[in-house]
Design a protein around this motif. Structure first.
Motif, PDB file in Angstrom:
ATOM      1  N   ARG A 112      -6.752 -10.912  -5.890  1.00  0.00           N
ATOM      2  CA  ARG A 112      -7.935 -11.329  -5.119  1.00  0.00           C
ATOM      3  C   ARG A 112      -9.244 -11.119  -5.845  1.00  0.00           C
ATOM      4  NH1 ARG A 112      -6.339  -7.915   0.033  1.00  0.00           N
ATOM      5  NH2 ARG A 112      -4.506  -9.061   0.757  1.00  0.00           N
ATOM      6  N   TYR A 207     -12.056   5.739   8.074  1.00  0.00           N
ATOM      7  CA  TYR A 207     -11.361   6.151   6.850  1.00  0.00           C
ATOM      8  C   TYR A 207     -11.896   5.301   5.689  1.00  0.00           C
ATOM      9  CZ  TYR A 207      -8.422   1.918   7.244  1.00  0.00           C
ATOM     10  OH  TYR A 207      -7.978   0.622   7.324  1.00  0.00           O
ATOM     11  N   ARG A 213     -10.892  -0.515  -0.725  1.00  0.00           N
ATOM     12  CA  ARG A 213     -10.754  -1.627  -1.683  1.00  0.00           C
ATOM     13  C   ARG A 213     -11.217  -2.959  -1.107  1.00  0.00           C
ATOM     14  NH1 ARG A 213      -6.085  -0.822   0.837  1.00  0.00           N
ATOM     15  NH2 ARG A 213      -4.879  -2.644   1.496  1.00  0.00           N
ATOM     16  N   HIS A 214     -11.379  -3.033   0.212  1.00  0.00           N
ATOM     17  CA  HIS A 214     -11.877  -4.284   0.790  1.00  0.00           C
ATOM     18  C   HIS A 214     -13.396  -4.430   0.688  1.00  0.00           C
ATOM     19  CE1 HIS A 214      -8.072  -5.150   3.386  1.00  0.00           C
ATOM     20  NE2 HIS A 214      -7.873  -5.261   2.094  1.00  0.00           N
TER      21      HIS A 214
END
Ligand SMILES: NC(=O)C1=CN([C@@H]2O[C@H](COP(=O)(O)OP(=O)(O)OC[C@H]3O[C@@H](n4cnc5c(N)ncnc54)[C@H](OP(=O)(O)O)[C@@H]3O)[C@@H](O)[C@H]2O)C=CC1
Ligand SMILES: CC(=O)N[C@@H](CCC(=O)OP(=O)(O)O)C(=O)O
Length: 340
Positions: A112, A207, A213-214
């Motif tokens: 991605r 969290y 990572r997004h």
């Protein structure tokens, strides 16, 4: 493409949550025919109903453990594969499948991010170098030519955030950093048991604050830095994101409304709604519901998706439809419902 032709396909990771949703969508699809559902090599062959008894009498697919010896014959049997695997497993397998001539829709994060360094920082392994660029398939904003060999299906949180943010990005003040607060159901973490997702441990909690990572994936998708705070909720499925941005002077509610409606008026799987969406109106569906409200110069967006459908399996099928020249919503509306 002859619309009567059935496209043979396979799902890797078919025993997992997003893989099982893919199996069910493809099993019911008018133009796809599911030849294989693969699990990891650690399992014995077994019916999907052994794992998901709710499919008994509806889909009796026998899941096969994947073994690399199966690869040489696979291209004679299937044309399209969906990977619902851990990121690193996808990174290893996708290049081999492409080299064998298959078209790959990868639900993992392996392909991605466009920046290999950022990918390594987020995922902890090197992104494979491929000959062709890999399109990032946010379906409503992606045109596929049918010549791509690998399509990266966006992550669940990034799908929700980008579908809400993209139409309004031109209206933001120069110094605005969008703030994305999102809550996900536990199925977002997958089927594999872990202490933090066990029944007695789950309790609404942030969290990955400022390190998920997004965050770079959302920033890449909307073309701007964002603040992203995910939360784990004590429910099974769905993502609800609340997003805050600062509007330039002169931008009014009509401008925002027009932007959303112009962007999505011909897109059946995004609904602009007039009351804040509840998760229950999208769970089990391929829809993304977006609500907006102005508070002075602040624009507040509330967006809801099913993480396993619009955030994973349904978006992958939507992209495969687009790739093959079918209407994006084919096989998704009216949907067959959810498995997990
Ligand atoms: N859950 C979600 O909401 C979303 C998930 N995704 C992505 O989709 C992918 C799958 O996620 P999810 O369905 O949650 O995961 P699950 O943990 O539920 O399932 C993982 C699947 O991968 C299989 N598998 C594990 N390791 C290997 C391996 N080395 N080789 C072959 N198969 C393997 C497992 O098989 P076995 O049962 O035999 O172990 C299982 O079928 C991930 O990349 C995830 O990031 C994307 C968007 C949303
Ligand atoms: C609740 C939960 O744990 N959610 C997962 C995100 C969902 C997912 O699988 O990530 P991709 O969309 O990148 O594939 C997480 O935060 O890691």
């Amino acid at each position: 493409m002859n619309q009567q032709e059935s496209i043979q396909c396979a799902v890797f990771g078919a025993s997992g949550y997003s893989g099982a949703e893919l199996v069910w969508l493809l099993h019911n699809h008018p133009h796809f025919s599911l030849s294989y559902g693969f699990t990891s090599g650690a399992r014995e062959a077994e019916s999907i109903t052994a794992l998901y008894p709710q499919l008994a009498g509806r889909c009796e697919l026998v899941l096969q453990p994947w073994h690399p010896d199966l690869l040489p014959r696979l291209p004679q049997q299937v044309r399209v594969v969906f990977l619902a695997l851990p990121h690193e497993a996808s990174a290893g397998l996708a290049p081999e499948l492409i080299a064998a001539g298959l078209v790959v829709f990868d639900l993992s994060g392996a392909f991605r991010l466009g920046d290999p360094l950022q990918h390594h920082q987020c995922y902890g392994f090197q992104q494979p170098v491929l000959e062709q660029p890999v399109p990032y398939g946010l379906a409503e904003f992606t045109e596929l030519t049918g010549n791509e060999s690998l399509i990266a299906v966006p992550g669940c949180y990034p799908t929700a955030a980008a579908l809400a943010l993209r139409p309004v990005m031109p209206f933001l003040t120069d110094d605005c950093t969008p703030i994305v607060n999102a809550v996900s159901g536990v199925s977002g973490a997958g089927r594999k048991a872990a202490l933090h997702t066990s029944f007695c441990e789950v309790s609404l909690q942030a969290y990955g604050v400022a390190e998920h990572r997004h965050q770079p994936e959302i920033a890449q998708s909307v073309g701007h830095d964002v603040v992203f705070v995910p939360h784990l909720g004590n429910f099974k499925r769905g993502i609800l994101a609340t997003i805050y941005v600062q509007l330039k002077d002169g931008v009014n509610e009509t401008d925002v409304s027009d932007a959303f409606h112009n962007c999505y008026e011909d897109k059946q799987l995004v609904r602009i709604v007039s009351t804040p969406p509840k998760l229950q109106q999208v769970v089990g569906t391929p829809f993304c519901d977006i609500y907006f409200k102005l508070h002075g110069r602040q624009l507040i967006l509330s967006v809801a998706i099913d993480n396993l459908l619009k955030g994973a399996a349904a978006q992958a099928v939507q992209l495969a439809n687009q790739y093959l020249g079918f209407a994006p919503q084919t096989g998704l509306l009216p949907g067959p419902g959810a498995v997990v």
